[in-house]
Design a protein around this motif. Structure first.
Motif, PDB file in Angstrom:
ATOM      1  N   LYS A   1      94.784   1.919  41.780  1.00  0.00           N
ATOM      2  CA  LYS A   1      95.857   2.877  41.008  1.00  0.00           C
ATOM      3  C   LYS A   1      96.976   3.013  41.789  1.00  0.00           C
ATOM      4  CE  LYS A   1      92.660   3.446  37.666  1.00  0.00           C
ATOM      5  NZ  LYS A   1      93.215   3.194  36.178  1.00  0.00           N
ATOM      6  N   GLY A   2      97.416   2.400  42.420  1.00  0.00           N
ATOM      7  CA  GLY A   2      98.580   2.428  43.333  1.00  0.00           C
ATOM      8  C   GLY A   2      98.771   3.489  44.331  1.00  0.00           C
ATOM      9  N   GLY A   3      97.611   3.919  44.823  1.00  0.00           N
ATOM     10  CA  GLY A   3      97.604   4.993  45.707  1.00  0.00           C
ATOM     11  C   GLY A   3      97.671   6.464  44.984  1.00  0.00           C
ATOM     12  N   ARG A   4      97.159   6.314  43.970  1.00  0.00           N
ATOM     13  CA  ARG A   4      97.389   7.605  43.012  1.00  0.00           C
ATOM     14  C   ARG A   4      96.223   8.192  42.281  1.00  0.00           C
ATOM     15  NH1 ARG A   4     102.941   9.320  42.063  1.00  0.00           N
ATOM     16  NH2 ARG A   4     104.269   8.003  43.096  1.00  0.00           N
TER      17      ARG A   4
ATOM     18  N   GLN B   1     100.311  10.821  44.137  1.00  0.00           N
ATOM     19  CA  GLN B   1      99.855  10.221  45.532  1.00  0.00           C
ATOM     20  C   GLN B   1      98.878  10.927  46.184  1.00  0.00           C
ATOM     21  OE1 GLN B   1     102.035   7.384  45.670  1.00  0.00           O
ATOM     22  NE2 GLN B   1     100.542   6.511  47.433  1.00  0.00           N
ATOM     23  N   VAL B   2      97.985  10.161  46.640  1.00  0.00           N
ATOM     24  CA  VAL B   2      96.726  10.580  47.223  1.00  0.00           C
ATOM     25  C   VAL B   2      97.073  10.866  48.954  1.00  0.00           C
ATOM     26  CG1 VAL B   2      94.354  10.557  47.754  1.00  0.00           C
ATOM     27  CG2 VAL B   2      95.330   9.896  45.605  1.00  0.00           C
ATOM     28  N   GLN B   3      96.833  11.940  49.401  1.00  0.00           N
ATOM     29  CA  GLN B   3      96.688  12.183  51.065  1.00  0.00           C
ATOM     30  C   GLN B   3      95.299  12.314  51.280  1.00  0.00           C
ATOM     31  OE1 GLN B   3      99.475  14.986  52.505  1.00  0.00           O
ATOM     32  NE2 GLN B   3      98.299  15.006  54.502  1.00  0.00           N
ATOM     33  N   LEU B   4      94.418  11.361  51.928  1.00  0.00           N
ATOM     34  CA  LEU B   4      93.181  11.419  52.257  1.00  0.00           C
ATOM     35  C   LEU B   4      92.962  12.039  53.680  1.00  0.00           C
ATOM     36  CD1 LEU B   4      91.613   8.239  51.335  1.00  0.00           C
ATOM     37  CD2 LEU B   4      91.157  10.193  50.212  1.00  0.00           C
ATOM     38  N   ILE B   5      92.303  13.295  53.468  1.00  0.00           N
ATOM     39  CA  ILE B   5      91.937  14.010  54.869  1.00  0.00           C
ATOM     40  C   ILE B   5      90.404  13.930  54.979  1.00  0.00           C
ATOM     41  CG2 ILE B   5      91.825  16.546  55.706  1.00  0.00           C
ATOM     42  CD1 ILE B   5      93.624  17.316  53.504  1.00  0.00           C
ATOM     43  N   ARG B   6      90.172  12.963  55.925  1.00  0.00           N
ATOM     44  CA  ARG B   6      88.856  12.331  56.475  1.00  0.00           C
ATOM     45  C   ARG B   6      88.084  13.439  57.416  1.00  0.00           C
ATOM     46  NH1 ARG B   6      87.283   6.224  58.128  1.00  0.00           N
ATOM     47  NH2 ARG B   6      85.762   6.914  59.919  1.00  0.00           N
ATOM     48  N   LEU B   7      87.086  13.821  57.262  1.00  0.00           N
ATOM     49  CA  LEU B   7      86.075  14.549  58.053  1.00  0.00           C
ATOM     50  C   LEU B   7      84.923  14.127  58.420  1.00  0.00           C
ATOM     51  CD1 LEU B   7      86.560  18.417  58.366  1.00  0.00           C
ATOM     52  CD2 LEU B   7      84.428  17.439  58.826  1.00  0.00           C
ATOM     53  N   ASP B   8      84.400  13.937  59.541  1.00  0.00           N
ATOM     54  CA  ASP B   8      83.136  13.482  59.771  1.00  0.00           C
ATOM     55  C   ASP B   8      82.153  14.838  60.073  1.00  0.00           C
ATOM     56  OD1 ASP B   8      80.726  12.207  61.038  1.00  0.00           O
ATOM     57  OD2 ASP B   8      81.533  12.005  62.623  1.00  0.00           O
ATOM     58  N   ASP B   9      81.189  14.933  59.195  1.00  0.00           N
ATOM     59  CA  ASP B   9      80.329  16.012  59.011  1.00  0.00           C
ATOM     60  C   ASP B   9      79.082  15.766  59.893  1.00  0.00           C
ATOM     61  OD1 ASP B   9      78.492  14.592  57.480  1.00  0.00           O
ATOM     62  OD2 ASP B   9      79.005  15.492  55.667  1.00  0.00           O
ATOM     63  N   GLU B  10      78.863  14.586  60.406  1.00  0.00           N
ATOM     64  CA  GLU B  10      77.882  14.158  61.221  1.00  0.00           C
ATOM     65  C   GLU B  10      76.665  14.614  60.665  1.00  0.00           C
ATOM     66  OE1 GLU B  10      79.508  16.704  64.452  1.00  0.00           O
ATOM     67  OE2 GLU B  10      79.777  15.034  65.599  1.00  0.00           O
ATOM     68  N   SER B  11      76.401  14.863  59.525  1.00  0.00           N
ATOM     69  CA  SER B  11      75.104  15.035  58.787  1.00  0.00           C
ATOM     70  C   SER B  11      74.630  16.363  59.333  1.00  0.00           C
ATOM     71  CB  SER B  11      74.078  14.042  58.700  1.00  0.00           C
ATOM     72  OG  SER B  11      74.703  12.804  58.162  1.00  0.00           O
ATOM     73  N   ASN B  12      75.205  17.042  59.829  1.00  0.00           N
ATOM     74  CA  ASN B  12      74.963  18.378  60.490  1.00  0.00           C
ATOM     75  C   ASN B  12      75.016  19.660  59.893  1.00  0.00           C
ATOM     76  OD1 ASN B  12      74.119  20.149  62.544  1.00  0.00           O
ATOM     77  ND2 ASN B  12      75.402  19.448  64.123  1.00  0.00           N
TER      78      ASN B  12
ATOM     79  N   PRO C   1     101.751  15.303  47.232  1.00  0.00           N
ATOM     80  CA  PRO C   1     100.760  14.470  47.372  1.00  0.00           C
ATOM     81  C   PRO C   1      99.642  15.326  46.937  1.00  0.00           C
ATOM     82  CG  PRO C   1     101.455  14.729  49.478  1.00  0.00           C
ATOM     83  CD  PRO C   1     102.551  15.294  48.473  1.00  0.00           C
ATOM     84  N   LEU C   2      98.483  14.917  46.542  1.00  0.00           N
ATOM     85  CA  LEU C   2      97.207  15.522  46.121  1.00  0.00           C
ATOM     86  C   LEU C   2      96.206  15.288  47.524  1.00  0.00           C
ATOM     87  CD1 LEU C   2      94.626  16.495  44.030  1.00  0.00           C
ATOM     88  CD2 LEU C   2      94.105  14.103  44.122  1.00  0.00           C
TER      89      LEU C   2
END
Length: 395
Positions: free
Chosen positions: A65-68, A73-84, A34-35
């Motif tokens: 796009k069928g998850g791609r 296939q896409v693996q999302l890595i979500r990170l909260d930057d808190e605008s900091n 996966p990407l």
């Protein structure tokens, strides 16, 4: 839960050195792997709603796009930057180090985005900026690996100034916070006025994020101007518009500026905002097939109305998909990705657009008028407007 490590502002300026010293390496592409897409946005604090709409629209496109993206296939890595900005370097280290992100999307805050820009330049990791409008990202710090799906601070303000001049205004003033975004927008407003044969008489600036507007408002009647341009956003924009009207200035000196003056702020501004015209690359009632499909789909998915931030998120995913499709999913092929994206005509809810040689959107800036609590599109303030890309020397 995302974990961040506090670093100094000096550390932010030295982002490149810190990231390079970490010995981070991009992983080889495994067959069928996966990407790993790092998404660094604010999911808490003042700009949380912006981050959520950007991500939701990205996810909507990926689902279409069928998850791609680019066939992977896409693996999302979500990170909260808190605008900091103080945590920006450690957050980027996490994404490209421990989390091994191959491509990046981020962020809203112009101070935070610089750490992403630095690593994208040094490691040639594809980065799409879905909001931050600071000039340097597609100016002197431009790179084959950096793209913007949003705007530069210069663009909407230039269009607002140009519209004023074309409407017959000869002399105008500018009001904003005295910081990078406000100053870059002010330069755009000045340039737009000049292009239409008008003059910027005075810039009235307030330290960010102060909101004591009264001393500045009191100066306007004595400036011998016909209109006022401005760049404020969020709660500051709500207070400014209300105080501008309360001071009896609204009918005497029409107020205009970058669309963020009235974007997401109309409920708080109420009747004080009615009739204000602004320029932005999206607005309510924009009638094209892509937008007519996008808005109900986003509403059904999220329960929220689509806004400019959702559009920018949707198009960030589109841009990545175009580049990765050309390389069969190889995120390391930066020059091939850039060639494909620059050659593309991107079918967006804002209307089709292309990217300039500095990788900033070449797009219509719509004239919007506040009518009944909406930013109704009433015309085009500047057609297919490109940012100057000052200082960009693409390698």
């Amino acid at each position: 839960m995302d974990r961040t490590i506090s670093v100094s502002r000096r550390g932010l300026m030295a982002a490149g050195a810190g990231l390079a010293a970490g010995g981070l390496a991009m992983p080889a592409i495994a067959q069928g792997a996966p990407l790993r897409l790092g998404v660094m946005l604010p999911f808490s604090g003042t700009f949380a709603a912006l981050g959520e709409n950007i991500l939701a629209a990205m996810e909507m496109y990926i689902a279409e796009k069928g998850g791609r993206l680019g066939g992977r296939q896409v693996q999302l890595i979500r990170l909260d930057d808190e605008s900091n900005p103080a945590n920006a370097v450690s957050n980027v280290n996490r994404l490209v180090g421990r989390d091994r992100a191959e491509a990046l999307v981020g962020t809203v805050h112009s101070g935070v985005v610089m750490a992403l820009v630095q690593i994208a330049r040094e490691r040639q990791i594809p980065l799409v900026i879905p909001n931050a409008g600071n000039a340097s990202a597609t100016g002197e710090l431009c790179s084959t690996s950096i793209f913007r799906s949003s705007f530069s601070n210069w663009q909407p303000a230039y269009a607002a100034g140009l519209h004023l001049a074309k409407s017959g205004v000869k002399r105008a003033a500018w009001m904003s916070w005295d910081y990078a975004a406000g100053n870059e927008a002010g330069a755009g407003f000045r340039d737009g006025l000049r292009a239409g044969g008008a003059e910027l008489v005075r810039s009235l600036l307030l330290p960010f994020p102060e909101t004591n507007f009264q001393p500045l408002l009191a100066q306007i009647p004595g400036l011998n101007v016909e209109a006022v341009g401005s760049f404020y956003a969020g709660g500051g924009a709500v207070q400014f518009v209300r105080e501008y009207a309360a001071a009896g200035l609204k009918d005497r000196f029409p107020l205009t500026g970058s669309g963020f003056l009235t974007e997401g702020t109309l409920q708080g501004q109420g009747a004080a905002a009615e009739g204000i015209k602004t320029a932005l690359h999206y607005g309510d009632g924009l009638d094209n097939p892509k937008n007519n499909a996008f808005r109900p789909a986003f509403k059904q998915r999220t329960g929220r109305d689509a806004d400019v931030y959702a559009v920018q998120g949707y198009d960030a995913a589109q841009i990545l998909d175009i580049g990765l499709t050309a390389t069969r999913g190889d995120a390391a092929a930066d020059r091939e990705i850039a060639r494909a994206i620059r050659a593309a005509r991107i079918d967006s809810p804002r209307g089709a657009f292309t990217l300039s040689t500095s990788h900033n959107p070449v797009q219509n800036m719509y004239l919007r008028e506040v009518q009944g609590g909406e930013n109704k599109v009433v015309g085009i303030a500047a057609e297919a407007l490109a940012d100057p890309g000052t200082g960009c020397r693409m390698s």
